[in-house]
Scaffold this motif. Structure first.
Motif, mmCIF file in Angstrom:
data_model
loop_
_atom_site.group_PDB
_atom_site.id
_atom_site.type_symbol
_atom_site.label_atom_id
_atom_site.label_comp_id
_atom_site.label_asym_id
_atom_site.label_seq_id
_atom_site.Cartn_x
_atom_site.Cartn_y
_atom_site.Cartn_z
ATOM 1 N N ALA A 1 0.830 -1.195 0.000
ATOM 2 C CA ALA A 1 0.000 0.000 0.000
ATOM 3 C C ALA A 1 0.868 1.249 0.000
ATOM 4 O O ALA A 1 0.449 2.316 -0.451
ATOM 5 C CB ALA A 1 -0.927 -0.007 1.207
ATOM 6 N N ASP A 2 2.100 1.129 0.495
ATOM 7 C CA ASP A 2 2.972 2.294 0.579
ATOM 8 C C ASP A 2 3.643 2.621 -0.745
ATOM 9 O O ASP A 2 4.154 3.709 -0.950
ATOM 10 C CB ASP A 2 4.073 2.058 1.630
ATOM 11 C CG ASP A 2 3.493 2.009 3.023
ATOM 12 O OD1 ASP A 2 2.444 2.650 3.216
ATOM 13 O OD2 ASP A 2 4.085 1.334 3.884
ATOM 14 N N GLY A 3 3.694 1.651 -1.635
ATOM 15 C CA GLY A 3 4.366 1.895 -2.895
ATOM 16 C C GLY A 3 5.125 0.654 -3.323
ATOM 17 O O GLY A 3 4.843 -0.463 -2.881
ATOM 18 N N ILE A 4 6.091 0.876 -4.173
ATOM 19 C CA ILE A 4 6.855 -0.240 -4.711
ATOM 20 C C ILE A 4 8.266 -0.165 -4.148
ATOM 21 O O ILE A 4 8.901 0.891 -4.175
ATOM 22 C CB ILE A 4 6.907 -0.177 -6.248
ATOM 23 C CG1 ILE A 4 5.486 -0.123 -6.800
ATOM 24 C CG2 ILE A 4 7.660 -1.372 -6.803
ATOM 25 C CD1 ILE A 4 5.416 0.254 -8.248
ATOM 26 N N GLU A 5 8.725 -1.297 -3.644
ATOM 27 C CA GLU A 5 10.058 -1.322 -3.053
ATOM 28 C C GLU A 5 10.924 -2.306 -3.819
ATOM 29 O O GLU A 5 10.537 -3.461 -4.030
ATOM 30 C CB GLU A 5 9.970 -1.744 -1.583
ATOM 31 C CG GLU A 5 11.255 -1.548 -0.834
ATOM 32 C CD GLU A 5 11.077 -1.844 0.636
ATOM 33 O OE1 GLU A 5 12.010 -1.595 1.390
ATOM 34 O OE2 GLU A 5 9.990 -2.328 1.016
ATOM 35 N N VAL A 6 12.080 -1.844 -4.255
ATOM 36 C CA VAL A 6 12.994 -2.709 -4.991
ATOM 37 C C VAL A 6 14.254 -2.891 -4.143
ATOM 38 O O VAL A 6 14.892 -1.904 -3.770
ATOM 39 C CB VAL A 6 13.352 -2.097 -6.352
ATOM 40 C CG1 VAL A 6 14.345 -2.992 -7.078
ATOM 41 C CG2 VAL A 6 12.105 -1.900 -7.188
ATOM 42 N N LEU A 7 14.575 -4.138 -3.856
ATOM 43 C CA LEU A 7 15.771 -4.427 -3.059
ATOM 44 C C LEU A 7 16.610 -5.459 -3.791
ATOM 45 O O LEU A 7 16.074 -6.336 -4.475
ATOM 46 C CB LEU A 7 15.372 -4.994 -1.688
ATOM 47 C CG LEU A 7 14.607 -4.042 -0.768
ATOM 48 C CD1 LEU A 7 14.169 -4.780 0.482
ATOM 49 C CD2 LEU A 7 15.470 -2.843 -0.424
ATOM 50 N N PRO A 8 17.914 -5.328 -3.666
ATOM 51 C CA PRO A 8 18.766 -6.354 -4.292
ATOM 52 C C PRO A 8 18.499 -7.727 -3.673
ATOM 53 O O PRO A 8 18.142 -7.831 -2.499
ATOM 54 C CB PRO A 8 20.180 -5.878 -3.977
ATOM 55 C CG PRO A 8 20.034 -4.442 -3.636
ATOM 56 C CD PRO A 8 18.683 -4.280 -3.042
ATOM 57 N N GLU A 9 18.662 -8.765 -4.505
ATOM 58 C CA GLU A 9 18.428 -10.132 -4.053
ATOM 59 C C GLU A 9 19.715 -10.639 -3.402
ATOM 60 O O GLU A 9 20.656 -11.040 -4.076
ATOM 61 C CB GLU A 9 18.048 -10.986 -5.257
ATOM 62 C CG GLU A 9 17.981 -12.475 -4.982
ATOM 63 C CD GLU A 9 17.008 -12.822 -3.890
ATOM 64 O OE1 GLU A 9 15.887 -12.282 -3.904
ATOM 65 O OE2 GLU A 9 17.362 -13.620 -3.013
ATOM 66 N N THR A 10 19.767 -10.597 -2.088
ATOM 67 C CA THR A 10 21.015 -10.944 -1.399
ATOM 68 C C THR A 10 21.285 -12.429 -1.443
ATOM 69 O O THR A 10 22.418 -12.864 -1.619
ATOM 70 C CB THR A 10 20.961 -10.489 0.053
ATOM 71 O OG1 THR A 10 19.727 -10.923 0.594
ATOM 72 C CG2 THR A 10 21.059 -8.991 0.142
#
Lengths: 203, 493
Positions: free
Chosen positions: B338-347
């Protein structure tokens, strides 16, 4: 006992109107085409006779039609029921009102018989010789006046009026109305005109 | 007793000769039997003569045609079933044609067996009509002939309507149909997706990972039956060649750039009205060009609501590409919430890499550290923006020179001045050599406008501890770039 309006008087007054027959099956109100025809014929009379508009009121009095044509405004309202008019009034025209206007038309046409015949003979001669209508002074005068009356009073946005946008088309209409006025001058002119207004209206 | 009646007009006269056969006194003057009718028309050498039939046909034709002149509608000039003996037709200009069949009128010696056609002008016709009307009015002559005026019935009017008038509505209708057909033919054909394709994907041999996008779409979104099928797909994806075989991108700068690009792509592609109630988690594979080449579902909600995300759309764009598994990919964890889109590296992916690439692990893992503001993280780079003033104080001259350098860098690298409805403000982190190592949009306008700024292109990744300075960069609504230190000039004085 004092009788103010004897019933006999009324029937006498509308004698002329009652002479026009009411055929079976005609609608109780005049059709759009009837309103248009009557107004255009009166317009042609105005173009023939400069004092035509006044003459209509005078002849209403002369023919004892004041009960139906109640003065200038009433006459204007009746003529404005022509749907082609710029300020067309969407009001019905009763049979009696239609008959009264037919009687006035024929009455005025009869007074203009000589002029109408002259103009039609002149038109015929010009056609025979292949000359333009400007060669007959009185005729071109009538045509010019009719054109200006028509353009001043009719709603140029209506398709029926757009069909008469050119001078030639308006001249044709003016001649056609002149011919009709000639037939109105006859012995049975009023009857014939009145009947013709309901052509195609009866089943 | 012979009676003669004359109706005389300037151009026409009717002369009737007849007899009175009524013996009653007072009716001697009544003409009840017609012997001869004579019609003289001016300009015509001979007169027309005939008996009762001729005269009756003549008066009827004249009377009816006069009504036609007045109303413009053609009137029938004979009673039905009778021969057309006398007829009047409209002519050119002021003329009308009176046509008389030879058998009815006495034409004398000149008759050659053909119908005679008399050209009448309007005035002549009127005089003829008037003579006839005077005859009708004269009740002492042939009283059985009457004018019988009546309005024309509707059925006669309809048939007299010009063919062009009647055809016009039909032509307009047909024309409209043709126009509509032509307009529709210009439109592109809608894409038809064959639902039977869904069955093929379940096989383990599907090589192109991107097909999962189509599969997920083709799976009916409603009904319980979709759940097990979707699980199957997820399993197939995990085992697919792309995720197993494709080499991973290890360069940390590339990874950071790709991450920003992916973030921007998703921000732009996501439906503005999409509402993610449950957080959706995906693994997304991006090739070196930044294109989405595949994705996997990390939770059930992700599988269910995949159509709400732009992922299927983005992945399908690359569906036709071959050899996807041979090209290097970068993996990211993408969360829609709901806050938006979050992109994080795939550790974890990095951790599972072969030992040869293991040395990059530490640097790649850097952006995943705990952030004070996840929203800022979601919309910015890996740089760690805090509200704490910088502890390392640079000299004012250095700040000023970096300020000018940043401004000229942005101005030189932008494609065109940004013109918007409101200014877009960013907090930009700059290394001491002028390189942009992070930026953070301030406000919704800035988030939307990030694609219009050169910031994503300028971004380079840097270790967390790199000495840096924050600047406030404002792209005004009139296309002007304003740069100033984030903490103000006075902070450095």
């Amino acid at each position: 006992m004092q009788v103010q309006s004897p019933p006999a008087t009324q029937s006498n007054r509308l004698q002329l109107i009652n002479q026009l027959s009411t055929p079976d099956g005609i609608p109780s109100e005049c059709s759009r085409r009837a309103k248009t025809q009557i107004d255009l014929l009166l317009l042609a009379i105005e173009a023939l006779d400069l004092g035509g508009a006044e003459a209509m009121l005078a002849s209403a009095k002369e023919l004892d039609l004041e009960e139906v044509i109640r003065g200038r405004v009433n006459l204007w309202l009746l003529r404005s029921s022509n749907p082609l008019r710029r300020f067309s009034q969407r009001q019905p025209m009763s049979q009696d009102e239609g008959k009264a206007l037919v009687l006035i038309t024929c009455f005025l046409a009869r007074r203009l018989t000589v002029l109408i015949r002259q103009l039609l003979l002149g038109y015929q001669q010009l056609e025979d010789q292949g000359l333009s209508l400007d060669h007959h002074f009185r005729l071109s005068d009538y045509l010019a006046r009719f054109r200006s009356h028509f353009r001043a009073r009719m709603n140029a946005k209506r398709s029926a009026v757009i069909a008469y946008s050119s001078d030639e088309k308006l001249n044709e209409l003016a001649i056609e109305l002149l011919t009709k006025l000639l037939f109105c001058t006859g012995t049975n002119g009023a009857d014939r005109l009145w009947m013709s207004l309901f052509d195609g209206e009866v089943s | 007793m012979t009676i003669r009646r004359q109706y005389q007009l300037p151009n026409c006269s009717l002369i009737l000769d007849g007899l009175s056969i009524d013996p009653e006194p007072g009716n001697e003057e009544m003409m009840s039997l017609l012997v001869n009718a004579e019609c003289r028309i001016s300009g015509l050498e001979r007169s027309l003569n005939g008996g009762y039939n001729f005269f009756a046909a003549l008066v009827r034709a004249v009377s009816q045609y006069t009504q036609e002149v007045l109303s413009g509608f053609a009137h029938p000039q004979v009673t039905e079933g009778e021969p057309l003996l006398v007829h009047i037709n409209p002519g050119d200009g002021p003329y009308h044609h009176l046509v008389i069949q030879p058998e009815i009128a006495d034409l004398g010696d000149s008759g050659d067996g053909r119908a005679i056609d008399i050209k009448l002008s309007s005035v002549q016709l009127f005089d003829l009509t008037e003579a006839v009307d005077q005859f009708f009015d004269d009740r002492s002559t042939l009283p059985e002939l009457q004018s019988e005026l009546s309005p024309l019935p509707r059925r006669f009017v309809r048939t007299d309507e010009a063919l062009s008038d009647r055809a016009l509505p039909a032509i307009l209708g047909f024309g409209g149909l043709v126009a509509a057909t032509m307009a529709i033919s210009v439109l592109p054909l809608p894409e038809v997706r064959d639902p039977s394709v869904a069955g093929l994907v379940d096989g383990a041999d599907n090589s192109a990972e991107v097909q999962t996008a189509d599969t997920a779409e083709a799976t009916p979104p409603t009904g319980d039956g979709s759940e097990p099928a979707a699980d199957g797909i997820a399993a197939a994806n995990t085992a697919s060649a792309l995720w197993e075989e494709a080499p991973r991108i290890t360069d940390e700068r590339t990874l950071a750039t790709l991450q920003t690009e992916l973030q921007t792509q998703l921000d732009e592609a996501v439906d503005s009205d999409a509402n993610f109630v449950d957080p959706l988690a995906y693994k997304v594979a991006v090739n070196e060009a930044g294109e989405v080449v595949g994705y996997q579902f990390d939770n059930d909600a992700a599988l269910r609501d995949v159509d709400k995300t732009p992922l299927p759309r983005l992945a399908r764009a690359n569906a036709a590409a071959e050899g996807l598994e041979e090209n290097a990919i970068a993996e990211y964890n993408v969360a829609f919430s709901a806050d938006g889109i979050e992109v994080l590296p795939e550790t974890t992916a990095v951790a599972a890499l072969p030992e040869a690439e293991a040395e990059t692990e530490t640097t790649v893992a850097e952006p995943t550290e705990t952030k004070p503001n996840p929203r800022a993280q979601a919309n910015s780079t890996s740089a760690n923006f805090t509200n704490e003033p910088p502890t390392t104080v640079s000299s004012l001259a250095e700040i000023e020179s970096l300020n000018n350098q940043l401004k000229s860098t942005i101005v030189e690298n932008r494609e065109q001045p940004r013109v918007g409805e409101s200014p877009a403000i960013y907090r930009v982190r700059v290394k001491d050599d002028g390189t942009v190592i992070g930026y953070q949009p301030v406000g919704e306008d800035a988030v939307e406008a990030v694609g219009e700024t050169p910031l994503p292109d300028l971004l380079e990744s840097a270790p967390e501890e790199t000495p840096s300075v924050d600047y406030r960069v404002v792209f005004t609504e009139r296309g002007v770039v304003e740069v100033s230190p984030w903490w103000g000039w006075s902070f450095y004085e």
